[in-house]
Design a protein around this motif. Structure first.
Motif, short mmCIF file in Angstrom:
data_model
loop_
_atom_site.label_atom_id
_atom_site.label_comp_id
_atom_site.label_asym_id
_atom_site.label_seq_id
_atom_site.Cartn_x
_atom_site.Cartn_y
_atom_site.Cartn_z
N GLN A 1 97.54 23.07 -57.36
CA GLN A 1 98.23 24.34 -58.23
C GLN A 1 97.79 24.97 -59.16
N GLU A 2 96.46 24.18 -60.19
CA GLU A 2 95.91 24.82 -60.94
C GLU A 2 94.77 25.89 -60.48
N GLY B 1 97.57 28.88 -57.68
CA GLY B 1 98.55 29.77 -58.50
C GLY B 1 98.52 30.74 -59.81
N ALA C 1 96.78 30.22 -62.62
CA ALA C 1 96.41 29.57 -63.84
C ALA C 1 95.30 29.53 -64.04
N GLU D 1 92.35 31.29 -64.31
CA GLU D 1 91.49 31.91 -64.75
C GLU D 1 92.30 32.42 -66.61
N LEU D 2 93.46 32.08 -66.86
CA LEU D 2 94.28 31.73 -67.65
C LEU D 2 93.09 31.08 -68.75
N LEU D 3 93.06 29.55 -67.85
CA LEU D 3 92.32 28.86 -68.75
C LEU D 3 90.88 29.29 -69.13
N LEU D 4 90.19 30.05 -67.66
CA LEU D 4 89.30 30.05 -68.26
C LEU D 4 88.55 31.24 -69.71
#
Lengths: 312, 498
Positions: free
Chosen positions: B87-88, B91, B93, B95-98
């Motif tokens: 999912q990470e 989804g 997401a 890229e947001l974490l990067l």
């Protein structure tokens, strides 16, 4: 002169034979809102992703507060907030937990983290939605949550890639107000949208690109002026519009006079000094002059006149 | 403050991903379902244990508890980790974490810690019944502790496998297949583990003298597997333009040296020589795989990796084999092979018993052949990779082609020889390491000589990329020592620009 916040220098990005971004250069000053417009496939998203350190240019570089997106991505990420057009919240997480997670991810600790999340939730109008599952928020509220997440680490530059895409008119207006408020708080914003009227209301300057190349750049008013060799003027008179039209046709440097409902518009070939003389003569001619307005090119006109609609 | 607003608390210093994953787990319906099922199992087990009249039935009761606990630890927790990682990545997401301060290592570590929390949670749920089994007698605290420790370790290793499999975006198009395969693998692991623990471990731990060695090797193997799986997951969370390679390149020599160290520490003095030979040969086989992966990377350093090259020339050149790039990858393989081959003279130094010297000489010969194959296949891989432009998808394309060359190189000559009715090893089989290794029993000299000559020629062809790879690092290091260039002016605006 203010030191530029962002300097984009000869940025190039190819995808196979396609030149998505082609020697693109521009600068952004701090505390201003820049509209980033261009036809579909012009290279806006690619440029924004490069500026957000999510993509790598084949040539050129961009410096944010002097830091290279190419060589110092970690430092740049601390200063940039990127809001992509797609937002995928985590399942089984409330809006509050979502913001709290990213606050932790940005290294906020203790009271600072709690206060930042609470204040940003209030700023984005999310206070009453914090205990709702993030994945069940409406598109408009989801975008507010995304914006709040983007603001958590207090970035100097906000990059918003079509943030209002898919929003209903009310959500769009509310989002526009939020961007305006951000600008008032001193944030620099680079925002792309296909709704030009919306951008015109919040942007100080514009960057127009087509086929990856810059075709216009600068203050909206100045860029608009640059599109014409003359001034476009509008007059409103209280009394005889036909007499006013006859008067204008006798004046030097006046061309293309048109009349509609007591309002006359015309091209004036002279400078502002000559225009001042013309206005003085019109006032003395007993026409009942009540309004003189300099017609400026809007973003739509700038866009239509600078781009050819060529697709790659 | 609203109920959804964040609170100050103990979790403030914890890994952000750990906190979020635990929150997600507690909010999810799956957790409630597993909790209810586990409570039901505990109740049934408690009733069964209580009904056992024989006072020495503790061991049987404990095995029963482990049979119920094992699937939770080795299937449910790893599957949760698998879906969470998928999912990470899938989804969008990640890229947001990067963009946040989280590094790929912290993301993966957070996910693994979240699995550990779940393992502890489920184990503690079964703890009261385990206490009963001890009271029934027939099993010691040490045995219960060792079994539980291994159960948790296997659960954690499986979770690392789940995370790594969940992040493999290269298989996105066949995600369903990977999903099913991973499920199958994890299930098989569970059954193996359940059986091993329930019926094997208790027997093994019953006063055996090898318990310490078995436990030490099991912990080391699980740890090494977990570390490799975490490096795989980290590489998937790392931006394609950043360094995905160095972790893998450090892993193999580090694990090899740790293995050698553990061997010297745990094995009896008289068996050290044999043990080192038995260790070096399989590690050389693993080097073939690592070598192919290292030699199928793009040639050049990305600007982001170039910016991290040490400014000091000597340090930069020493680190060069660990940096991405197929030329440096080949050089790395060469060094790795040299390091492992050096274990053979070391083994001889410790001495190999005369009774088994022939057997171990066979292992050494096999190791020498595997060393040549590591270099031979790495050269072929580098040669294939050079024909494609830069880009991580091209790395995978090159790896796929190497795999095809390997399969065809093994299968076609067999077919040709069968049709031509030729038996035995011929030079046609040179791409087939299995046959070449089997040939060692009969006539090693010709096969080995042909392989050595061909490897030498292949390496000669790759000398240029290897040298260029090192020179690129030297140039990057020199560039880092230079003062920053003056900024070029912006281009003049167009007519309608300001």
């Amino acid at each position: 002169m203010t030191e530029p916040l962002l300097q984009v220098r000869a940025l190039c990005r190819r995808f196979g034979d396609l030149r998505a971004v082609n020697a693109l250069s521009f600068e952004m000053e701090p505390g201003r809102v820049y509209g980033f417009i261009g036809p579909n496939g012009a290279g806006k998203t690619t440029t924004m992703r490069i500026l957000a350190t999510l993509d790598l240019p084949d040539a050129g570089d961009a410096l944010l507060e002097g830091l290279s997106v190419l060589e110092q991505p970690r430092e740049v990420r601390r200063r940039v907030g990127f809001m992509s057009d797609q937002f995928t919240p985590y399942p089984n997480l409330t809006a509050g937990q979502f913001l709290d997670f990213f606050a932790r991810a940005y290294g906020l600790r203790g009271r600072e983290r709690v206060e930042r999340v609470t204040s940003l939730a209030a700023f984005c109008g999310l206070e009453t939605f914090l205990d709702r599952p993030a994945s069940r928020l409406s598109k408009g509220m989801g975008q507010r949550l995304h914006l709040a997440k983007t603001l958590l680490h207090d970035p100097a530059l906000m990059i918003l890639d079509e943030p209002t895409s898919g929003l209903d008119p009310r959500a769009r207006i509310e989002f526009r107000e939020l961007v305006r408020e951000l600008a008032a708080r001193g944030k620099s914003v680079l925002i792309s949208s296909h709704i030009l009227a919306e951008l015109a209301e919040i942007c100080d300057a514009v960057i127009v690109i087509e086929r990856g190349q810059r075709v216009a750049f600068g203050d909206i008013r100045e860029v608009g002026k640059g599109l014409h060799e003359h001034l476009r003027i509008s007059l409103r008179v209280l009394r005889d519009g036909a007499a006013a039209e006859r008067f204008l046709l006798t004046q030097p440097q006046v061309q293309a006079v048109s009349r509609h409902d007591g309002r006359l518009s015309f091209d004036f070939m002279g400078d502002e000094e000559a225009l001042s003389g013309l206005v003085g003569r019109a006032a003395g001619a007993g026409l009942g002059l009540v309004e003189v307005r300099l017609l400026e090119s809007g973003l739509e006109e700038i866009f239509l006149r600078t781009t050819r609609g060529e697709l790659q | 403050m609203k109920s959804g607003a964040p609170q100050l608390g103990m979790s403030d210093r914890l890994n952000a991903v750990l906190v979020r994953d635990v929150q997600q787990m507690l909010n999810g319906r799956a957790f409630l379902a597993v909790l209810l099922l586990s409570l039901l199992s505990v109740a049934v087990l408690a009733a069964l244990v209580a009904s056992m009249s024989d006072q020495s039935n503790g061991r049987d009761a404990f095995q029963m508890v482990m049979v119920a606990l094992a699937p939770v630890l080795t299937l449910i927790v790893p599957m949760q980790a698998f879906f969470s990682a998928r999912q990470e990545i899938g989804g969008g997401a990640s890229e947001l974490l990067l963009l946040s301060s989280l590094t790929p290592t912290r993301i993966v570590w957070g996910k693994l810690l979240s699995s550990a929390v779940q393992i502890v949670l489920w184990t503690s749920l079964f703890a009261p019944v385990m206490a009963f089994t001890f009271l029934l007698r027939g099993i010691s605290v040490v045995e219960i502790g060792a079994a539980l420790l291994l159960a948790m370790l296997f659960g954690l290793t499986m979770s690392a496998a789940g995370i790594a499999l969940g992040t493999l975006t290269v298989f996105r198009r066949v995600a369903q297949l990977v999903n099913a395969a991973s499920l199958l693998a994890l299930s098989a692991g569970t059954f193996f583990f359940t059986g091993f623990l329930a019926f094997g471990l208790s027997e093994l731990t019953r006063g055996s003298s090898v318990v310490g060695t078995v436990v030490a090797w099991t912990i080391f193997s699980s740890g090494a597997a977990m570390m490799l799986l975490m490096i795989v997951a980290c590489s998937q969370f790392t931006h394609p333009y950043e360094n995905r390679s160095t972790g893998f390149r450090i892993y193999l020599p580090a694990v090899s040296l740790l293995c050698a160290g553990l061997t010297l520490a745990l094995v009896d003095k008289g068996d050290r020589g044999e043990s080192l030979v038995a260790l070096a040969t399989p590690l050389l086989a693993v080097t073939v795989v690592f070598g192919v992966f290292a030699a199928t990377e793009g040639a050049e350093l990305s600007p982001r990796v170039r910016a991290l090259v040490p400014a000091q020339r000597t340090r930069a050149l020493l680190l060069a084999p660990l940096l991405p790039g197929h030329g440096r990858g080949l050089f790395y393989t060469l060094l790795m092979v040299a390091l492992l081959l050096a274990l053979y003279p070391l083994a001889r130094g410790f001495g190999i018993s005369s009774g088994v010297s022939r057997l171990y000489q066979g292992y050494i010969d096999a190791g020498n052949v595997l060393a040549l194959y590591a270099l031979f296949y790495a050269s072929i891989a580098a040669s294939i990779r050079r024909r494609f432009p830069e880009g991580s998808s091209r790395n995978w394309l090159a790896r796929l082609l190497v795999a095809i060359v390997f399969v065809l190189g093994c299968a076609l000559p067999v077919l040709i020889q069968a049709l031509a009715q030729i038996s035995g090893w011929t030079p046609l089989q040179i791409l087939n390491p299995f046959w070449t290794l089997a040939e060692l029993d009969d006539d090693a000299s010709s096969a080995f000589a042909i392989l050595a000559v061909l490897t030498g020629i292949a390496l000669l062809f790759q000398l240029g990329p290897m040298v260029r790879g090192m020179l690129e690092v030297a140039a990057a290091s020199r560039h880092r020592r230079l003062p920053p260039p003056a900024e070029p002016p912006l281009p003049a605006p167009a007519a309608h620009e300001t």
